[in-house]
Design a protein around this motif. Structure first.
Motif, PDB file in Angstrom:
ATOM      1  N   ASN A 112       2.560   1.054  12.893  1.00  0.00           N
ATOM      2  CA  ASN A 112       2.277   1.246  14.314  1.00  0.00           C
ATOM      3  C   ASN A 112       1.139   0.327  14.739  1.00  0.00           C
ATOM      4  OD1 ASN A 112       4.208   3.216  14.594  1.00  0.00           O
ATOM      5  ND2 ASN A 112       2.785   4.909  14.267  1.00  0.00           N
ATOM      6  N   GLU A 113       1.257  -0.201  15.939  1.00  0.00           N
ATOM      7  CA  GLU A 113       0.263  -1.157  16.444  1.00  0.00           C
ATOM      8  C   GLU A 113      -1.151  -0.566  16.461  1.00  0.00           C
ATOM      9  OE1 GLU A 113      -0.907  -4.772  17.126  1.00  0.00           O
ATOM     10  OE2 GLU A 113       1.210  -4.293  16.824  1.00  0.00           O
ATOM     11  N   GLU A 114      -1.273   0.729  16.736  1.00  0.00           N
ATOM     12  CA  GLU A 114      -2.604   1.345  16.799  1.00  0.00           C
ATOM     13  C   GLU A 114      -3.308   1.373  15.446  1.00  0.00           C
ATOM     14  OE1 GLU A 114      -2.461   5.857  17.216  1.00  0.00           O
ATOM     15  OE2 GLU A 114      -0.371   5.300  17.583  1.00  0.00           O
ATOM     16  N   HIS A 115      -2.551   1.217  14.343  1.00  0.00           N
ATOM     17  CA  HIS A 115      -3.143   1.217  12.998  1.00  0.00           C
ATOM     18  C   HIS A 115      -3.078  -0.163  12.347  1.00  0.00           C
ATOM     19  CE1 HIS A 115      -3.311   5.497  13.382  1.00  0.00           C
ATOM     20  NE2 HIS A 115      -1.993   5.597  13.480  1.00  0.00           N
ATOM     21  N   ALA A 116      -2.807  -1.179  13.139  1.00  0.00           N
ATOM     22  CA  ALA A 116      -2.618  -2.522  12.598  1.00  0.00           C
ATOM     23  C   ALA A 116      -3.836  -3.047  11.856  1.00  0.00           C
ATOM     24  CB  ALA A 116      -2.246  -3.491  13.725  1.00  0.00           C
ATOM     25  N   ASP A 117      -5.029  -2.618  12.256  1.00  0.00           N
ATOM     26  CA  ASP A 117      -6.245  -3.139  11.625  1.00  0.00           C
ATOM     27  C   ASP A 117      -6.827  -2.198  10.573  1.00  0.00           C
ATOM     28  OD1 ASP A 117      -7.004  -1.208  13.427  1.00  0.00           O
ATOM     29  OD2 ASP A 117      -8.774  -2.289  14.144  1.00  0.00           O
ATOM     30  N   ARG A 118      -6.076  -1.171  10.199  1.00  0.00           N
ATOM     31  CA  ARG A 118      -6.556  -0.208   9.189  1.00  0.00           C
ATOM     32  C   ARG A 118      -5.921  -0.515   7.838  1.00  0.00           C
ATOM     33  NH1 ARG A 118      -7.964   5.618  11.197  1.00  0.00           N
ATOM     34  NH2 ARG A 118      -8.582   5.556   9.036  1.00  0.00           N
ATOM     35  N   PHE A 119      -6.770  -0.714   6.854  1.00  0.00           N
ATOM     36  CA  PHE A 119      -6.308  -0.975   5.492  1.00  0.00           C
ATOM     37  C   PHE A 119      -7.070  -0.086   4.524  1.00  0.00           C
ATOM     38  CE2 PHE A 119      -5.264  -4.749   7.883  1.00  0.00           C
ATOM     39  CZ  PHE A 119      -3.973  -5.016   7.469  1.00  0.00           C
ATOM     40  N   MET A 120      -6.451   0.201   3.407  1.00  0.00           N
ATOM     41  CA  MET A 120      -7.061   1.070   2.410  1.00  0.00           C
ATOM     42  C   MET A 120      -8.291   0.397   1.797  1.00  0.00           C
ATOM     43  SD  MET A 120      -5.259   2.788  -0.937  1.00  0.00           S
ATOM     44  CE  MET A 120      -4.186   3.833   0.039  1.00  0.00           C
ATOM     45  N   THR A 162       0.844  -1.194   0.000  1.00  0.00           N
ATOM     46  CA  THR A 162       0.000   0.000   0.000  1.00  0.00           C
ATOM     47  C   THR A 162       0.880   1.244   0.000  1.00  0.00           C
ATOM     48  OG1 THR A 162      -1.746  -1.187   1.190  1.00  0.00           O
ATOM     49  CG2 THR A 162      -1.826   1.222   1.246  1.00  0.00           C
ATOM     50  N   GLU A 163       1.920   1.221   0.805  1.00  0.00           N
ATOM     51  CA  GLU A 163       2.855   2.347   0.836  1.00  0.00           C
ATOM     52  C   GLU A 163       3.517   2.537  -0.523  1.00  0.00           C
ATOM     53  OE1 GLU A 163       6.575   4.059   3.496  1.00  0.00           O
ATOM     54  OE2 GLU A 163       6.083   1.927   3.644  1.00  0.00           O
ATOM     55  N   ALA A 164       3.929   1.432  -1.158  1.00  0.00           N
ATOM     56  CA  ALA A 164       4.552   1.523  -2.483  1.00  0.00           C
ATOM     57  C   ALA A 164       3.580   2.126  -3.497  1.00  0.00           C
ATOM     58  CB  ALA A 164       5.011   0.137  -2.938  1.00  0.00           C
ATOM     59  N   LEU A 165       2.314   1.769  -3.393  1.00  0.00           N
ATOM     60  CA  LEU A 165       1.299   2.308  -4.301  1.00  0.00           C
ATOM     61  C   LEU A 165       1.145   3.812  -4.124  1.00  0.00           C
ATOM     62  CD1 LEU A 165      -0.997   1.966  -6.371  1.00  0.00           C
ATOM     63  CD2 LEU A 165      -2.501   1.386  -4.446  1.00  0.00           C
ATOM     64  N   VAL A 166       1.018   4.252  -2.874  1.00  0.00           N
ATOM     65  CA  VAL A 166       0.861   5.686  -2.603  1.00  0.00           C
ATOM     66  C   VAL A 166       2.096   6.452  -3.076  1.00  0.00           C
ATOM     67  CG1 VAL A 166       0.631   7.420  -0.782  1.00  0.00           C
ATOM     68  CG2 VAL A 166      -0.776   5.354  -0.712  1.00  0.00           C
ATOM     69  N   LYS A 167       3.274   5.929  -2.810  1.00  0.00           N
ATOM     70  CA  LYS A 167       4.508   6.607  -3.224  1.00  0.00           C
ATOM     71  C   LYS A 167       4.675   6.598  -4.741  1.00  0.00           C
ATOM     72  CE  LYS A 167       6.890   6.309   1.115  1.00  0.00           C
ATOM     73  NZ  LYS A 167       8.020   5.837   1.879  1.00  0.00           N
ATOM     74  N   ALA A 216     -10.436   2.950  -3.143  1.00  0.00           N
ATOM     75  CA  ALA A 216      -9.262   3.823  -3.133  1.00  0.00           C
ATOM     76  C   ALA A 216      -8.081   3.122  -3.812  1.00  0.00           C
ATOM     77  CB  ALA A 216      -8.902   4.225  -1.708  1.00  0.00           C
ATOM     78  N   VAL A 217      -7.929   1.827  -3.556  1.00  0.00           N
ATOM     79  CA  VAL A 217      -6.868   1.052  -4.207  1.00  0.00           C
ATOM     80  C   VAL A 217      -7.063   1.093  -5.725  1.00  0.00           C
ATOM     81  CG1 VAL A 217      -5.913  -1.270  -4.549  1.00  0.00           C
ATOM     82  CG2 VAL A 217      -6.437  -0.475  -2.240  1.00  0.00           C
ATOM     83  N   ALA A 218      -8.294   0.878  -6.165  1.00  0.00           N
ATOM     84  CA  ALA A 218      -8.574   0.879  -7.603  1.00  0.00           C
ATOM     85  C   ALA A 218      -8.265   2.238  -8.226  1.00  0.00           C
ATOM     86  CB  ALA A 218     -10.030   0.498  -7.861  1.00  0.00           C
ATOM     87  N   TYR A 243       2.219   0.568 -11.666  1.00  0.00           N
ATOM     88  CA  TYR A 243       2.127  -0.874 -11.418  1.00  0.00           C
ATOM     89  C   TYR A 243       1.032  -1.116 -10.389  1.00  0.00           C
ATOM     90  CZ  TYR A 243       3.597  -5.621 -10.253  1.00  0.00           C
ATOM     91  OH  TYR A 243       3.620  -6.972 -10.048  1.00  0.00           O
ATOM     92  N   PRO A 244       0.267  -2.204 -10.503  1.00  0.00           N
ATOM     93  CA  PRO A 244      -0.795  -2.493  -9.536  1.00  0.00           C
ATOM     94  C   PRO A 244      -0.241  -3.157  -8.263  1.00  0.00           C
ATOM     95  CG  PRO A 244      -0.809  -4.147 -11.249  1.00  0.00           C
ATOM     96  CD  PRO A 244       0.240  -3.135 -11.637  1.00  0.00           C
ATOM     97  N   HIS A 245       0.394  -2.377  -7.421  1.00  0.00           N
ATOM     98  CA  HIS A 245       1.118  -2.890  -6.254  1.00  0.00           C
ATOM     99  C   HIS A 245       0.254  -3.758  -5.335  1.00  0.00           C
ATOM    100  CE1 HIS A 245       4.616  -0.328  -7.063  1.00  0.00           C
ATOM    101  NE2 HIS A 245       3.740   0.602  -7.409  1.00  0.00           N
ATOM    102  N   VAL A 246      -0.908  -3.267  -4.937  1.00  0.00           N
ATOM    103  CA  VAL A 246      -1.741  -3.999  -3.975  1.00  0.00           C
ATOM    104  C   VAL A 246      -2.378  -5.220  -4.629  1.00  0.00           C
ATOM    105  CG1 VAL A 246      -3.748  -3.834  -2.439  1.00  0.00           C
ATOM    106  CG2 VAL A 246      -2.113  -1.943  -2.564  1.00  0.00           C
ATOM    107  N   THR A 247      -2.843  -5.070  -5.857  1.00  0.00           N
ATOM    108  CA  THR A 247      -3.418  -6.213  -6.568  1.00  0.00           C
ATOM    109  C   THR A 247      -2.383  -7.317  -6.731  1.00  0.00           C
ATOM    110  OG1 THR A 247      -4.998  -4.809  -7.730  1.00  0.00           O
ATOM    111  CG2 THR A 247      -4.519  -6.947  -8.724  1.00  0.00           C
ATOM    112  N   ALA A 248      -1.163  -6.942  -7.067  1.00  0.00           N
ATOM    113  CA  ALA A 248      -0.088  -7.922  -7.208  1.00  0.00           C
ATOM    114  C   ALA A 248       0.197  -8.603  -5.873  1.00  0.00           C
ATOM    115  CB  ALA A 248       1.173  -7.259  -7.749  1.00  0.00           C
ATOM    116  N   ALA A 249       0.179  -7.833  -4.785  1.00  0.00           N
ATOM    117  CA  ALA A 249       0.416  -8.410  -3.456  1.00  0.00           C
ATOM    118  C   ALA A 249      -0.689  -9.399  -3.099  1.00  0.00           C
ATOM    119  CB  ALA A 249       0.501  -7.302  -2.407  1.00  0.00           C
TER     120      ALA A 249
END
Length: 151
Positions: A42-50, A12-17, A54-56, A64-70
C-alpha cells in the motif's frame, strides 16, 4: 513505490512467512499489524521497512536469509548459504590457525591432484571450489574470534 522497495518488501514478506507470523511477533517484539506494514505494498506504507535488528532476529530463525539475499542481489553480490553454520565459532584463534593450515593443505592437495594431467576437469573444479569455500568458512570463524577477543 520503486522497484527496489517492492523487491525488498516481497523478501521481507517471505521472511516473515518462513518463520511464521506468531513466532515473528515474538522474536521481534512487533505486532502482526506492524510486521504487515513492513511488507505491505500500500502506498501509505511505501517508506516503511523492517529494522535491521528485526531482520537479523528473523533470519536466525528462518530456513533462508531472505532479506540478506535480496540485499546482496541488489548489490550484485553472490552469497553462499551453508545451512550447517550459524556463524558462531566455539574455538579460539589458536584452533582457528590450526584449522586454517589444515584446510589450506587440503586445498593444495586437491589442486595437486587436479593439475597432474595438466587439465582441471569439472569434477576437479567442483572439489577445489568446495575446499576453497571451506577455507573461507575457517577464515570467517577466525575473523569472528579475533573480533570477539578484541572486544
Amino acid at each position: 513505490m520503486n522497484g527496489v522497495g517492492n523487491y525488498l518488501k516481497k523478501h521481507t514478506e517471505a521472511l516473515v512467512k518462513d518463520v511464521g507470523i506468531e513466532p515473528a511477533c515474538q522474536l521481534t517484539g512487533k505486532s502482526k499489524a506492524t510486521l504487515g506494514r513492513y511488507y505491505s505494498d500500500n502506498e501509505e506504507h511505501a517508506d516503511r521497512f523492517m529494522p535491521i535488528d528485526a531482520v537479523a532476529a528473523l533470519e536466525a530463525a528462518a530456513s533462508y536469509p531472505h532479506v540478506t539475499a535480496a540485499l546482496s542481489d541488489l548489490k550484485g553480490i553472490t552469497l553462499s548459504h551453508d545451512q550447517r553454520r550459524q556463524n558462531v565459532s566455539k574455538g579460539n584463534v589458536n584452533t582457528d590457525v590450526i584449522a586454517l593450515s589444515q584446510r589450506f593443505a587440503m586445498l593444495m592437495a586437491e589442486y595437486q591432484q587436479a593439475i597432474e594431467d595438466g587439465v582441471i576437469t569439472v569434477n576437479e573444479a567442483k572439489r577445489l571450489l568446495k575446499e576453497a569455500v571451506t577455507l573461507q568458512q575457517v577464515l570467517l570463524d577466525m575473523k569472528l574470534n579475533l573480533e570477539q577477543e578484541a572486544g
